[in-house]
Design a protein around this motif. Sequence first.
Motif, PDB file in Angstrom:
ATOM      1  N   CYS A  53       0.820  -1.206   0.000  1.00  0.00           N
ATOM      2  CA  CYS A  53       0.000   0.000   0.000  1.00  0.00           C
ATOM      3  C   CYS A  53       0.859   1.263   0.000  1.00  0.00           C
ATOM      4  O   CYS A  53       2.051   1.233   0.347  1.00  0.00           O
ATOM      5  CB  CYS A  53      -0.946   0.010   1.202  1.00  0.00           C
ATOM      6  SG  CYS A  53      -0.145   0.295   2.790  1.00  0.00           S
ATOM      7  N   VAL A 178      -2.640   8.456   6.878  1.00  0.00           N
ATOM      8  CA  VAL A 178      -3.120   9.027   5.617  1.00  0.00           C
ATOM      9  C   VAL A 178      -3.719  10.410   5.870  1.00  0.00           C
ATOM     10  O   VAL A 178      -3.413  11.376   5.169  1.00  0.00           O
ATOM     11  CB  VAL A 178      -4.172   8.109   4.953  1.00  0.00           C
ATOM     12  CG1 VAL A 178      -4.786   8.795   3.736  1.00  0.00           C
ATOM     13  CG2 VAL A 178      -3.540   6.794   4.535  1.00  0.00           C
ATOM     14  N   PRO A 248      -5.961   4.078   1.836  1.00  0.00           N
ATOM     15  CA  PRO A 248      -5.104   3.624   0.737  1.00  0.00           C
ATOM     16  C   PRO A 248      -5.868   2.697  -0.197  1.00  0.00           C
ATOM     17  O   PRO A 248      -6.652   1.856   0.251  1.00  0.00           O
ATOM     18  CB  PRO A 248      -3.975   2.869   1.456  1.00  0.00           C
ATOM     19  CG  PRO A 248      -4.077   3.266   2.895  1.00  0.00           C
ATOM     20  CD  PRO A 248      -5.504   3.594   3.145  1.00  0.00           C
ATOM     21  N   ASP A 278      -3.656   6.520  -4.038  1.00  0.00           N
ATOM     22  CA  ASP A 278      -2.498   5.738  -4.456  1.00  0.00           C
ATOM     23  C   ASP A 278      -1.523   6.673  -5.163  1.00  0.00           C
ATOM     24  O   ASP A 278      -1.734   7.890  -5.207  1.00  0.00           O
ATOM     25  CB  ASP A 278      -2.885   4.556  -5.339  1.00  0.00           C
ATOM     26  CG  ASP A 278      -3.528   4.980  -6.658  1.00  0.00           C
ATOM     27  OD1 ASP A 278      -3.475   6.174  -7.003  1.00  0.00           O
ATOM     28  OD2 ASP A 278      -4.085   4.102  -7.343  1.00  0.00           O
TER      29      ASP A 278
END
Length: 303
Positions: A53, A178, A248, A278
Motif C-alpha cells: 500500500c 493518511v 489507501p 495511491d
Amino acid sequence: MKPIGIPRALYFFQYGELWQTYLAELGFAVTVSPPTNREILELGLAACVESICLPVKAFVGHVIFLVRHGLSLLLVPQLISVFRREWTCANLLGLPDLVRQYVSEDVRLLTPVLDARRRVSQHAWAYLRMGLEFSPPARVLRAWQRARDAQQEYDESRIPPAPSRGALHVLLLGPHYVAADPYLNGNLRAKLAELGVQVSIAADFPEPLTAEGCRYLRKRPYWTNTRRSIGSLEYCRDAIDGVISAAPFGCGAEAMQSVLISSHISEAPLPHLQLFVDEHSGTAGLETRLEAFCDLLERKRNG
C-alpha cells in the motif's frame, strides 16, 4: 552524540513527539526525515513491489532517504497493537523485516516490539528495554518520563475543538497516517479549510472516548483504525454535517471498515464521501469532488 533517524511516516504522526523526546533525552542526535514529497515517494515506489500500500511505500522512501543522507541507525518499531484487544495493520507487524530488505547490512534498525493487546503498559517496558541498551537506568527513567509528558501534551493539543458557529463541520475517517500526511492525501485538510469547512480527524479523539463509542457493537472492532472511526462517528454524529473517508487503495481492512461505516452513516443519515489514494492520485479531480461534496452539505443544511 550518536545520530539516529526517524522516518516521518506511518505511526510517526501519532507517536513522533514521544520518539523524538525519548531519544533526545537518551543522548541521541535525532534526525527526522522531511515531510513526504515526490522525491521521497519515488524512492519508495522504485524499491517496493506493486502490491504494497501507498503509506508503506512512503515509509520505505523515508528510510532510504535517511540512509542516503548518512544515517546508519534508524528507529523502526514493530507496531503490533496500540490498544487492548486490537491490532494495527498486518503490513506493520512485519515492518522491520520489510525495511531490512531495502537497506544494507551496516544499517542498524532499532525495533522495539509494541504490543498492547493485553495491556497498554507493555509499550513502556519495550521502550525502557531499548533505552537500557544505551544509557544507565536513572537516565532512561528520566528520559521516559519526559517523553511521556511531551506526548501527553501533544495528545491534548490534538483534541478537536468545538465546531465553529455557522461553519460546515466534517469528520475525516481513515488511518491517521493518511489523514495526517498532506502529500499522501492530496492536501485534503487545507483544501477543505479553503472551502470554509472545519475538519476533525478520528484519530485525534482520545482513545477511551472512541472505545466507549463502540461498546454497543455486538463484536468489538478488530482493527484500531476501525474502532477509532466508528467511535468518533458515534461521539460527534449530531455535531457534524458530513463524513469523508480517506484510505489507501487496495487496503482490505479499510474496505471492510467502509461497509460498517456506511451502515452507521445511513442511520443518521449523513452525506459520505469515500476517497482512495495511491501513487496515481491527482489533485484536480480531488478538488472537484470536494467542491461538489461541500455544495451538497450546504444544500442539506439549508433544506
